[in-house]
Design a protein around this motif. Structure first.
Motif, mmCIF file in Angstrom:
data_model
loop_
_atom_site.group_PDB
_atom_site.id
_atom_site.type_symbol
_atom_site.label_atom_id
_atom_site.label_comp_id
_atom_site.label_asym_id
_atom_site.label_seq_id
_atom_site.Cartn_x
_atom_site.Cartn_y
_atom_site.Cartn_z
ATOM 1 N N GLY A 224 0.796 -1.219 0.000
ATOM 2 C CA GLY A 224 0.000 0.000 0.000
ATOM 3 C C GLY A 224 0.825 1.264 0.000
ATOM 4 N N GLU A 225 2.125 1.143 0.316
ATOM 5 C CA GLU A 225 2.994 2.313 0.252
ATOM 6 C C GLU A 225 3.366 2.632 -1.188
ATOM 7 O OE1 GLU A 225 3.884 4.364 2.751
ATOM 8 O OE2 GLU A 225 2.422 3.178 3.877
ATOM 9 N N ARG A 226 3.350 1.639 -2.072
ATOM 10 C CA ARG A 226 3.649 1.888 -3.483
ATOM 11 C C ARG A 226 2.481 2.569 -4.179
ATOM 12 N NH1 ARG A 226 4.867 -3.111 -6.640
ATOM 13 N NH2 ARG A 226 5.720 -1.660 -8.158
ATOM 14 N N LEU A 227 1.255 2.216 -3.778
ATOM 15 C CA LEU A 227 0.063 2.796 -4.381
ATOM 16 C C LEU A 227 -1.064 2.714 -3.363
ATOM 17 C CD1 LEU A 227 -0.785 3.974 -7.196
ATOM 18 C CD2 LEU A 227 -1.832 1.754 -7.643
ATOM 19 N N THR A 228 -1.431 3.859 -2.792
ATOM 20 C CA THR A 228 -2.484 3.854 -1.788
ATOM 21 C C THR A 228 -3.839 3.603 -2.442
ATOM 22 O OG1 THR A 228 -2.988 6.215 -1.943
ATOM 23 C CG2 THR A 228 -1.161 5.574 -0.499
ATOM 24 N N GLY A 229 -4.839 3.358 -1.629
ATOM 25 C CA GLY A 229 -6.169 3.121 -2.166
ATOM 26 C C GLY A 229 -6.710 4.321 -2.930
ATOM 27 N N ASP A 230 -6.525 5.531 -2.393
ATOM 28 C CA ASP A 230 -6.983 6.737 -3.091
ATOM 29 C C ASP A 230 -6.226 6.933 -4.401
ATOM 30 O OD1 ASP A 230 -8.850 7.348 -1.172
ATOM 31 O OD2 ASP A 230 -7.574 8.782 -0.107
ATOM 32 N N GLU A 231 -4.911 6.672 -4.368
ATOM 33 C CA GLU A 231 -4.115 6.811 -5.590
ATOM 34 C C GLU A 231 -4.545 5.808 -6.649
ATOM 35 O OE1 GLU A 231 0.062 8.420 -3.524
ATOM 36 O OE2 GLU A 231 -0.164 6.313 -4.135
ATOM 37 N N LEU A 232 -4.865 4.597 -6.235
ATOM 38 C CA LEU A 232 -5.300 3.566 -7.173
ATOM 39 C C LEU A 232 -6.526 4.040 -7.944
ATOM 40 C CD1 LEU A 232 -5.430 0.682 -8.356
ATOM 41 C CD2 LEU A 232 -6.677 -0.001 -6.283
ATOM 42 N N LEU A 233 -7.557 4.465 -7.228
ATOM 43 C CA LEU A 233 -8.799 4.868 -7.884
ATOM 44 C C LEU A 233 -8.612 6.145 -8.698
ATOM 45 C CD1 LEU A 233 -11.367 4.111 -5.042
ATOM 46 C CD2 LEU A 233 -10.701 2.653 -6.963
ATOM 47 N N ALA A 234 -7.825 7.088 -8.165
ATOM 48 C CA ALA A 234 -7.612 8.350 -8.879
ATOM 49 C C ALA A 234 -6.864 8.131 -10.182
ATOM 50 C CB ALA A 234 -6.846 9.330 -7.992
ATOM 51 N N ASN A 235 -5.846 7.294 -10.172
ATOM 52 C CA ASN A 235 -5.074 7.069 -11.392
ATOM 53 C C ASN A 235 -5.842 6.255 -12.421
ATOM 54 O OD1 ASN A 235 -2.306 8.310 -11.261
ATOM 55 N ND2 ASN A 235 -2.332 7.265 -9.275
ATOM 56 N N LEU A 236 -6.684 5.345 -11.988
ATOM 57 C CA LEU A 236 -7.516 4.620 -12.940
ATOM 58 C C LEU A 236 -8.485 5.581 -13.619
ATOM 59 C CD1 LEU A 236 -8.221 1.315 -10.980
ATOM 60 C CD2 LEU A 236 -6.869 1.572 -13.071
ATOM 61 N N ALA A 237 -9.110 6.465 -12.845
ATOM 62 C CA ALA A 237 -10.015 7.457 -13.435
ATOM 63 C C ALA A 237 -9.263 8.387 -14.378
ATOM 64 C CB ALA A 237 -10.712 8.252 -12.338
ATOM 65 N N LEU A 238 -8.062 8.815 -13.970
ATOM 66 C CA LEU A 238 -7.264 9.696 -14.820
ATOM 67 C C LEU A 238 -6.882 9.007 -16.124
ATOM 68 C CD1 LEU A 238 -5.527 12.276 -15.287
ATOM 69 C CD2 LEU A 238 -3.648 11.033 -14.191
ATOM 70 N N LEU A 239 -6.401 7.766 -16.043
ATOM 71 C CA LEU A 239 -5.985 7.060 -17.249
ATOM 72 C C LEU A 239 -7.150 6.858 -18.202
ATOM 73 C CD1 LEU A 239 -3.592 4.471 -15.588
ATOM 74 C CD2 LEU A 239 -2.919 6.260 -17.216
ATOM 75 N N LEU A 240 -8.321 6.595 -17.669
ATOM 76 C CA LEU A 240 -9.495 6.441 -18.521
ATOM 77 C C LEU A 240 -9.808 7.755 -19.235
ATOM 78 C CD1 LEU A 240 -12.069 4.865 -19.449
ATOM 79 C CD2 LEU A 240 -13.218 5.919 -17.497
ATOM 80 N N VAL A 241 -9.946 8.824 -18.463
ATOM 81 C CA VAL A 241 -10.350 10.110 -19.042
ATOM 82 C C VAL A 241 -9.279 10.649 -19.984
ATOM 83 C CG1 VAL A 241 -10.871 12.514 -18.490
ATOM 84 C CG2 VAL A 241 -11.899 10.678 -17.146
ATOM 85 N N ALA A 242 -8.024 10.646 -19.533
ATOM 86 C CA ALA A 242 -6.943 11.154 -20.374
ATOM 87 C C ALA A 242 -6.724 10.273 -21.593
ATOM 88 C CB ALA A 242 -5.654 11.246 -19.562
ATOM 89 N N GLY A 243 -7.083 8.993 -21.480
ATOM 90 C CA GLY A 243 -6.868 8.060 -22.571
ATOM 91 C C GLY A 243 -7.751 8.288 -23.769
ATOM 92 N N PHE A 244 -8.864 8.980 -23.581
ATOM 93 C CA PHE A 244 -9.696 9.241 -24.764
ATOM 94 C C PHE A 244 -10.027 10.712 -24.961
ATOM 95 C CE2 PHE A 244 -13.124 8.833 -21.619
ATOM 96 C CZ PHE A 244 -13.985 9.856 -21.999
ATOM 97 N N GLU A 245 -10.057 11.514 -23.892
ATOM 98 C CA GLU A 245 -10.505 12.897 -24.012
ATOM 99 C C GLU A 245 -9.644 13.680 -25.005
ATOM 100 O OE1 GLU A 245 -12.816 16.355 -22.326
ATOM 101 O OE2 GLU A 245 -13.136 14.242 -22.736
ATOM 102 N N THR A 246 -8.338 13.654 -24.834
ATOM 103 C CA THR A 246 -7.473 14.421 -25.726
ATOM 104 C C THR A 246 -7.340 13.753 -27.094
ATOM 105 O OG1 THR A 246 -5.543 13.341 -24.734
ATOM 106 C CG2 THR A 246 -6.167 15.489 -23.860
ATOM 107 N N THR A 247 -7.370 12.422 -27.150
ATOM 108 C CA THR A 247 -7.261 11.730 -28.434
ATOM 109 C C THR A 247 -8.488 11.985 -29.293
ATOM 110 O OG1 THR A 247 -5.966 10.026 -27.310
ATOM 111 C CG2 THR A 247 -6.713 9.534 -29.530
#
Length: 402
Positions: A224-247
């Motif tokens: 959990g020190e490598r990726l906290t629970g909040d970081e996990l969910l935030a980065n998944l949401a970011l990767l989804l949105v950034a993965g198509f919004e700008t493309t």
């Protein structure tokens, strides 16, 4: 328009603005403009590039938000971005980015070429039923990148339709001037996205797959020190949105420029090998992201101007891409032009992780569309989204038969 008017236009933007007149006025002034006590607009190519790569120029991360904006955690959308790699600084940013980087290596992205080509062909096959009139944003520019990124993440195909409106709402707080209504919509979208990924992570823990949700969930479970629970969910949401919004914005921009410049469209139709140079010029003249920001964490200097510690800088990527000192005739669309690479995907440690994938999707989709429908024409002028930072087309209405 003088430099002060240009700055005011950009900083008070509302509605459907073409920022390029303001960019030209700033270029006539110089590379950087001081707009307040410890506040600067950076518009020149060399100055923006320098700021992007300067380790003293930091993101406004969670620690800095605590100091300048107490209570920010109450805003779910602001908290989501702060928990992600988008707003993090090294070493926290380095730790999070390393966990996701394996999905976007040059080898893995190139390995997706056949998959992307197949998805493009399938989408183009579906267009013929609407040949007399359709919106290419809804029918191509959005479904292609959302299909690719959801497949990489491991998001079920049946859920793809819900994300376009959520992304539009969530990214409202990335604009320079977001309202309280924008913030409420963004907060609701952040709640829905994090709830969605919390359920998907639980499903992947019970049934692991070869996808990024499974991999990041495993990293969190292992340490959990490598990726906290909040970081996990935030980065998944970011990767989804950034993965198509700008493309989506990149592909739609490339279509409009092709239709407005039939000579270049014909060359690209006849020779798909020209696609990389074509896409680079689309990125330069119509970048999907226009602005990013930094905070000076130590005294520095840019373009000969002293930048005191604690200064806030708005880096105008769209202006840098039209700097006449770097790009002769900067407002002319000219694929294959000489010059440095556009700064549309940023630079330095925050260079966009998905840039190679976005480029590849556009390089495949644009010549394929032009080859399949050589008589395609606009049936009305496209409409812009009412955004300046995440700039793009709301719709591109065409007839395929001409």
């Amino acid at each position: 328009m003088d430099a002060s008017e240009a700055a005011k236009t950009l900083l008070t933007f509302t509605g459907d603005l073409d920022p390029n007149e303001a960019y030209a006025a700033l270029h006539a002034h110089g590379q950087i403009l001081q707009i307040g006590d410890r506040a600067f607009l950076v518009n020149g190519y060399d100055a923006v590039d320098r700021a992007l790569r300067d380790s003293a120029m930091q993101k406004l991360d969670a620690e800095r938000l605590d100091a300048v904006r107490p209570g920010w955690r109450e805003y779910r959308s602001i908290a989501l971005f702060a928990d992600s790699m988008l707003r993090a600084n090294p070493p926290r940013h380095t730790r999070m980015r390393r966990l996701a980087a394996g999905v976007f290596t040059a080898r893995r992205v190139e390995g997706l070429r056949a998959v992307i080509s197949q998805q493009v062909d399938e989408l183009l096959d579906e267009l013929t039923a609407y040949a007399k009139g359709l919106d290419l944003v809804a029918r191509l520019a959005y479904p292609l990148p959302i299909g690719v990124i959801t497949a990489l993440l491991g998001v079920p195909a049946a859920d793809r339709g819900r994300f376009r409106e959520l992304a539009t709402a969530l990214t409202g707080v990335l604009e320079l001037n977001w309202s309280e209504d924008d913030r409420k919509l963004a907060d609701a979208a952040a709640d829905e996205l994090t709830d969605y990924f919390a359920h998907l992570v639980a499903a992947r823990r019970a049934d692991p797959r070869d996808d990024l949700v499974t991999a990041l969930a495993a990293a969190h479970e292992a340490d959990g020190e490598r990726l906290t629970g909040d970081e996990l969910l935030a980065n998944l949401a970011l990767l989804l949105v950034a993965g198509f919004e700008t493309t989506t914005n990149l592909i739609a921009g490339g279509i409009v420029l092709a239709l407005d410049h039939p000579a270049y469209a014909g060359k690209l139709r006849d020779d798909p090998a020209l696609a990389p140079a074509y896409v680079e010029e689309v990125l330069r003249i119509d970048p999907p992201v226009q602005v990013t920001s930094r905070r000076a964490e130590g005294a520095s200097a840019i373009a000969g101007l002293a930048i005191p510690s604690g200064s806030d800088l708005l880096l105008l990527l769209g202006a840098a891409n039209r700097d006449p000192a770097r790009f002769p005739r900067p407002d002319v669309f000219e694929p294959g032009r000489a010059g440095p690479p556009p700064l549309s995907f940023g630079g330095g440690v925050h260079y966009c992780l998905g840039a190679p994938l976005a480029r590849l999707e556009a390089q495949i989709a644009l010549p394929a569309l032009l080859r399949r429908f050589p008589g395609m024409e606009l049936i009305a002028r496209p409409r812009r989204r009412p955004r300046m930072n995440l700039r793009g087309w709301r719709e591109v209405p065409v007839t395929l038969a001409g």
